[in-house]
Enzyme design. Structure first.
Site, PDB file in Angstrom:
ATOM      1  N   THR A  17      -9.686   2.923 -16.226  1.00  0.00           N
ATOM      2  CA  THR A  17     -10.428   3.608 -15.161  1.00  0.00           C
ATOM      3  C   THR A  17      -9.463   4.186 -14.130  1.00  0.00           C
ATOM      4  O   THR A  17      -9.681   5.271 -13.596  1.00  0.00           O
ATOM      5  CB  THR A  17     -11.385   2.618 -14.451  1.00  0.00           C
ATOM      6  OG1 THR A  17     -12.149   1.903 -15.412  1.00  0.00           O
ATOM      7  CG2 THR A  17     -12.328   3.347 -13.510  1.00  0.00           C
ATOM      8  N   SER A 112      -4.315  -2.177  -7.677  1.00  0.00           N
ATOM      9  CA  SER A 112      -5.413  -2.147  -6.713  1.00  0.00           C
ATOM     10  C   SER A 112      -5.916  -3.532  -6.320  1.00  0.00           C
ATOM     11  O   SER A 112      -5.160  -4.320  -5.783  1.00  0.00           O
ATOM     12  CB  SER A 112      -6.528  -1.281  -7.278  1.00  0.00           C
ATOM     13  OG  SER A 112      -7.474  -1.036  -6.281  1.00  0.00           O
ATOM     14  N   HIS A 113      -7.184  -3.818  -6.653  1.00  0.00           N
ATOM     15  CA  HIS A 113      -7.795  -5.079  -6.211  1.00  0.00           C
ATOM     16  C   HIS A 113      -7.377  -6.275  -7.063  1.00  0.00           C
ATOM     17  O   HIS A 113      -7.695  -7.409  -6.723  1.00  0.00           O
ATOM     18  CB  HIS A 113      -9.317  -4.940  -6.223  1.00  0.00           C
ATOM     19  CG  HIS A 113      -9.837  -4.500  -7.563  1.00  0.00           C
ATOM     20  ND1 HIS A 113      -9.890  -3.168  -7.925  1.00  0.00           N
ATOM     21  CD2 HIS A 113     -10.285  -5.201  -8.622  1.00  0.00           C
ATOM     22  CE1 HIS A 113     -10.376  -3.083  -9.159  1.00  0.00           C
ATOM     23  NE2 HIS A 113     -10.614  -4.293  -9.607  1.00  0.00           N
ATOM     24  N   LYS A 125      -0.207   4.356 -11.723  1.00  0.00           N
ATOM     25  CA  LYS A 125      -1.159   5.469 -11.768  1.00  0.00           C
ATOM     26  C   LYS A 125      -0.373   6.775 -11.631  1.00  0.00           C
ATOM     27  O   LYS A 125       0.573   6.851 -10.857  1.00  0.00           O
ATOM     28  CB  LYS A 125      -2.146   5.387 -10.598  1.00  0.00           C
ATOM     29  CG  LYS A 125      -2.839   4.047 -10.447  1.00  0.00           C
ATOM     30  CD  LYS A 125      -4.010   4.116  -9.472  1.00  0.00           C
ATOM     31  CE  LYS A 125      -3.642   3.712  -8.065  1.00  0.00           C
ATOM     32  NZ  LYS A 125      -4.802   3.579  -7.160  1.00  0.00           N
ATOM     33  N   ASP A 276      -8.670  -2.811   0.224  1.00  0.00           N
ATOM     34  CA  ASP A 276      -8.138  -3.463  -0.971  1.00  0.00           C
ATOM     35  C   ASP A 276      -6.618  -3.339  -1.073  1.00  0.00           C
ATOM     36  O   ASP A 276      -5.963  -2.851  -0.148  1.00  0.00           O
ATOM     37  CB  ASP A 276      -8.821  -2.911  -2.235  1.00  0.00           C
ATOM     38  CG  ASP A 276      -8.395  -1.493  -2.546  1.00  0.00           C
ATOM     39  OD1 ASP A 276      -8.033  -0.766  -1.608  1.00  0.00           O
ATOM     40  OD2 ASP A 276      -8.423  -1.092  -3.731  1.00  0.00           O
ATOM     41  N   ASP A 278      -4.392  -1.431  -2.526  1.00  0.00           N
ATOM     42  CA  ASP A 278      -3.694  -0.162  -2.338  1.00  0.00           C
ATOM     43  C   ASP A 278      -4.355   0.723  -1.286  1.00  0.00           C
ATOM     44  O   ASP A 278      -3.994   1.896  -1.148  1.00  0.00           O
ATOM     45  CB  ASP A 278      -3.571   0.578  -3.672  1.00  0.00           C
ATOM     46  CG  ASP A 278      -4.919   0.874  -4.305  1.00  0.00           C
ATOM     47  OD1 ASP A 278      -5.872   0.108  -4.066  1.00  0.00           O
ATOM     48  OD2 ASP A 278      -5.026   1.863  -5.041  1.00  0.00           O
ATOM     49  N   ASP A 280      -7.396   2.042  -0.927  1.00  0.00           N
ATOM     50  CA  ASP A 280      -8.337   3.130  -1.192  1.00  0.00           C
ATOM     51  C   ASP A 280      -9.797   2.698  -1.103  1.00  0.00           C
ATOM     52  O   ASP A 280     -10.689   3.538  -1.148  1.00  0.00           O
ATOM     53  CB  ASP A 280      -8.042   3.836  -2.525  1.00  0.00           C
ATOM     54  CG  ASP A 280      -8.045   2.904  -3.717  1.00  0.00           C
ATOM     55  OD1 ASP A 280      -8.259   1.694  -3.528  1.00  0.00           O
ATOM     56  OD2 ASP A 280      -7.813   3.386  -4.844  1.00  0.00           O
ATOM     57  N   ARG A 281     -10.047   1.392  -0.981  1.00  0.00           N
ATOM     58  CA  ARG A 281     -11.449   0.977  -0.894  1.00  0.00           C
ATOM     59  C   ARG A 281     -11.706   0.235   0.414  1.00  0.00           C
ATOM     60  O   ARG A 281     -10.785  -0.142   1.130  1.00  0.00           O
ATOM     61  CB  ARG A 281     -11.824   0.144  -2.105  1.00  0.00           C
ATOM     62  CG  ARG A 281     -11.779   1.028  -3.343  1.00  0.00           C
ATOM     63  CD  ARG A 281     -12.442   0.448  -4.555  1.00  0.00           C
ATOM     64  NE  ARG A 281     -11.659  -0.627  -5.100  1.00  0.00           N
ATOM     65  CZ  ARG A 281     -12.134  -1.855  -5.279  1.00  0.00           C
ATOM     66  NH1 ARG A 281     -13.365  -2.159  -4.981  1.00  0.00           N
ATOM     67  NH2 ARG A 281     -11.356  -2.779  -5.792  1.00  0.00           N
ATOM     68  N   THR A 343     -17.800   6.439 -13.757  1.00  0.00           N
ATOM     69  CA  THR A 343     -17.016   5.592 -12.857  1.00  0.00           C
ATOM     70  C   THR A 343     -15.542   6.006 -12.837  1.00  0.00           C
ATOM     71  O   THR A 343     -14.976   6.300 -13.882  1.00  0.00           O
ATOM     72  CB  THR A 343     -17.139   4.128 -13.320  1.00  0.00           C
ATOM     73  OG1 THR A 343     -18.500   3.743 -13.148  1.00  0.00           O
ATOM     74  CG2 THR A 343     -16.244   3.203 -12.522  1.00  0.00           C
ATOM     75  N   GLU A 362     -18.340   5.512  -4.501  1.00  0.00           N
ATOM     76  CA  GLU A 362     -18.670   4.614  -5.597  1.00  0.00           C
ATOM     77  C   GLU A 362     -19.218   3.302  -5.047  1.00  0.00           C
ATOM     78  O   GLU A 362     -18.835   2.871  -3.958  1.00  0.00           O
ATOM     79  CB  GLU A 362     -17.426   4.311  -6.430  1.00  0.00           C
ATOM     80  CG  GLU A 362     -16.845   5.519  -7.135  1.00  0.00           C
ATOM     81  CD  GLU A 362     -15.779   5.101  -8.133  1.00  0.00           C
ATOM     82  OE1 GLU A 362     -16.118   4.961  -9.308  1.00  0.00           O
ATOM     83  OE2 GLU A 362     -14.622   4.904  -7.717  1.00  0.00           O
ATOM     84  N   LYS A 375     -10.086   8.063  -3.074  1.00  0.00           N
ATOM     85  CA  LYS A 375     -10.933   7.355  -2.130  1.00  0.00           C
ATOM     86  C   LYS A 375     -10.031   6.793  -1.033  1.00  0.00           C
ATOM     87  O   LYS A 375      -8.829   6.667  -1.231  1.00  0.00           O
ATOM     88  CB  LYS A 375     -11.733   6.267  -2.837  1.00  0.00           C
ATOM     89  CG  LYS A 375     -10.945   5.350  -3.768  1.00  0.00           C
ATOM     90  CD  LYS A 375     -11.923   4.632  -4.687  1.00  0.00           C
ATOM     91  CE  LYS A 375     -11.261   3.586  -5.568  1.00  0.00           C
ATOM     92  NZ  LYS A 375     -10.436   4.107  -6.649  1.00  0.00           N
ATOM     93  N   ARG A 495     -20.140  -5.417 -16.153  1.00  0.00           N
ATOM     94  CA  ARG A 495     -20.732  -5.139 -14.849  1.00  0.00           C
ATOM     95  C   ARG A 495     -22.196  -4.770 -15.055  1.00  0.00           C
ATOM     96  O   ARG A 495     -22.511  -3.885 -15.853  1.00  0.00           O
ATOM     97  CB  ARG A 495     -20.004  -3.995 -14.151  1.00  0.00           C
ATOM     98  CG  ARG A 495     -18.502  -4.241 -13.957  1.00  0.00           C
ATOM     99  CD  ARG A 495     -17.978  -3.381 -12.805  1.00  0.00           C
ATOM    100  NE  ARG A 495     -16.531  -3.281 -12.773  1.00  0.00           N
ATOM    101  CZ  ARG A 495     -15.699  -4.232 -12.325  1.00  0.00           C
ATOM    102  NH1 ARG A 495     -16.194  -5.391 -11.898  1.00  0.00           N
ATOM    103  NH2 ARG A 495     -14.398  -4.032 -12.304  1.00  0.00           N
TER     104      ARG A 495
END
Ligand code: VG1
Ligand code: CO
Length: 542
Positions: A17, A112-113, A125, A276, A278, A280-281, A343, A362, A375, A495
């Protein structure tokens, strides 16, 4: 001296993702990172003469990985690499830098998370020249390149000192070490009414921002404390640590429980937020209120015009398919174009580039706009502060007013983690096969109106992405979505997304799990999840 190291393809270097994520120990194996970086170079047609941005969220192996990437970029003829001081860059800051400096692309080191540390996860990434995550066609080309890899190039040189801002060289390549925060903070200052937010704070408004020992600490300190005047103690866990202090930098009620507990007290600060790994959230909280990410997106859509950067209104909005349709209600009321994508932020890139969407989001707490192509956690926090400063009401009142006006989309996501990957895939496959017979089926109190395996045709480039999740609609105004995560590193994460609309004016203040009880039952009847996987309950409920 440039060395050509012979290598062989390593299985599984397929971006998910959001980039390639593996155990840190796997990434540290000789040649693993090198193979993937060379695959990126090969997959994008080389980096000869190109300018790249490089930085990461500070997790374990970040510093070493940056040095390897610099040497590999120099060996393959890149003309310049712009790197965050100390190797740090949040994902949104990297996206901004790529655009600001007109770079050809960038590499962001982050899972990320996912937890960090030697026992945690690492990730890489690749973002393209628009500042956004590489689209599917590019990640596929990188993966194909990894399958045919036979060697990689790396410069033999001493590590560069990245602790000071300024220009230096690595063989023929220029390396520019930049302050990771300044340019990003300047951009935020252009988009939001800093004067109004400063006044809010000077009038005694209180804030708790949890950086979760990840990358946003320095950003939050500079913006919230230094430029906006929030109290020094407002930023919690502000020092980025290689293992995030042993935590799980995922801004949701489960993993950000320290902040959650604080905000649920009667004497809690007026506003709470977390970001989070990095950056972005985001998670948005008021005193004794948790704002679901889907609701936050809808509130931002309805109020963005209060921020200077968005006074002209929004060109359109977009959400990922599993995200609740609270956004669609605002779009409908305001006459805005509204898109539903698979997603992952990469699917918003074309809509943003084409001016078809200004705001995207999202359900996983990613929100952002066309100011960059990622984001952006702090952006969402500042947007909320701007809205609160202008409206002069509490977070609880913002939510109450919003639901009264648009109705409420009760929403929750249930995650089942570390399932047997084959069994999880079998469930999705079975559901796919039954889709045709589902319409009309009764599952407890609910009746299925339509069922599909979500696929998306990009309205800009016409590309088609299939198999993006099982989406089931019920005639009672409810929806159930099931999909497998593409960011995990062990087993499979299932999920389950549930939504039910209540048009009000009564019944708008229920507990979401209660409001969704019939959808939860319908899911169990359809999938026998608990029995199938031997699980009593989900691992994480958000
Ligand atoms: C998750 C979220 C998705 C998000 C992605 C990357 O993906 O559901 O909405 O874009 O993480 O976010 P998945 O495939 O595990 O459901 V981040 O902050 O990890 O870059
Ligand atoms: Co992230």
């Amino acid at each position: 001296m440039i060395r050509t190291i012979s290598s062989a393809p390593i299985a599984g270097q397929k971006p998910g993702t959001s980039g390639l994520r593996k155990k840190t120990s796997a990434f540290m194996e000789p040649g693993y990172l090198e193979n993937f970086i060379q695959s990126i170079w090969n997959g994008i047609g080389g980096v000869q003469g190109k300018c790249l941005v490089v930085g990461g969220d500070g997790r374990y192996f970040n510093t070493k990985a940056v040095q390897i990437i610099l040497k590999m970029a120099a060996a393959s003829g890149a003309s310049k690499v712009i790197v965050g001081q100390g190797g740090l860059l949040s994902t949104p800051a990297a996206s901004h830098l790529i655009r600001l400096k007109k770079a050809d692309g960038g590499i962001i080191l982050s899972a990320s998370h996912n937890p960090g540390g030697l026992d945690g996860d690492f990730g890489v990434k690749f973002n393209t020249s628009n500042g956004g995550p590489a689209p599917e066609a590019v990640t596929e080309a990188i993966y194909q390149a990894s399958l045919g890899l036979s060697e990689y190039l790396i410069l033999e040189a001493a590590d560069l000192d990245l602790s000071n801002v300024g220009l230096t060289r690595l063989a023929d390549m220029t390396v520019e070490v930049v302050d990771p925060v300044n340019d990003y903070a300047d951009l935020m200052e252009k988009l939001f009414d800093f004067e109004a937010i400063r006044t809010l704070f000077s009038n005694g408004f209180t804030l708790a921002f949890d950086a979760m020992h990840a990358v946003t600490g320095p950003y939050a300190h500079e913006i919230l404390v230094r430029r906006l005047g929030a109290d020094e103690t407002s930023v919690l866990n502000a020092t980025p640590l290689p293992d995030f202090g042993g935590g799980h930098p995922d801004p949701n009620p489960v993993w950000a429980h320290e902040l959650m507990t604080k905000m649920m007290q009667p004497d809690a600060p007026d506003f709470g937020a977390a970001s989070d790994g990095d950056g972005d959230r985001n998670m948005i909280l008021g005193r004794q209120v948790y704002v679901t990410p889907s609701d936050s997106l809808a509130v931002i859509a309805a109020n963005a015009h209060l921020a200077p950067g968005y006074v002209k209104g929004l060109a359109g909005v977009a959400r990922s398919m599993p995200t609740s349709s609270a956004l669609d209600r605002v779009a409908e009321a305001r006459g805005l174009e509204c898109h539903a994508t698979p997603t992952g932020w990469k699917f918003f890139g074309n809509l943003l580039d084409a001016g078809r969407a200004t705001l995207c989001g999202e359900e996983s707490a990613g929100t952002g706009s066309d100011h960059i192509r990622e984001k952006d956690g702090l952006w969402a926090v500042l947007m909320w502060l701007n809205i609160l400063a202008k409206r002069q009401i509490s977070v609880a009142e913002v939510m109450r007013n919003h639901w009264q006006e648009f109705g409420r989309n009760y929403y929750s996501r249930h995650d089942y983690e570390e399932l047997d990957a084959t069994a999880a895939q079998e469930l999705i496959d079975e559901l796919r096969q039954r889709l045709d017979q589902m319409a009309g089926q009764e599952l407890g109190a609910l009746t299925i109106s339509a069922a599909e395996d979500f696929s998306y045709k990009d309205p800009i480039d016409g590309s088609i992405t299939t198999g993006q999740g099982i989406q089931i609609h019920f005639i009672e105004g409810a929806r159930l979505v099931l999909r497998l995560s593409g960011t995990g590193t062990s087993g499979a994460t299932l999920r389950v997304y549930m939504e039910r609309f209540n048009s009000g004016p009564s019944g708008l203040e229920s507990d979401p799990q209660e409001a969704l009880a019939e959808v939860i039952t319908a899911c169990e009847k359809l999938t026998s999840l608990r029995q199938r996987f031997g699980r009593e309950r989900p691992d994480v409920i958000t």
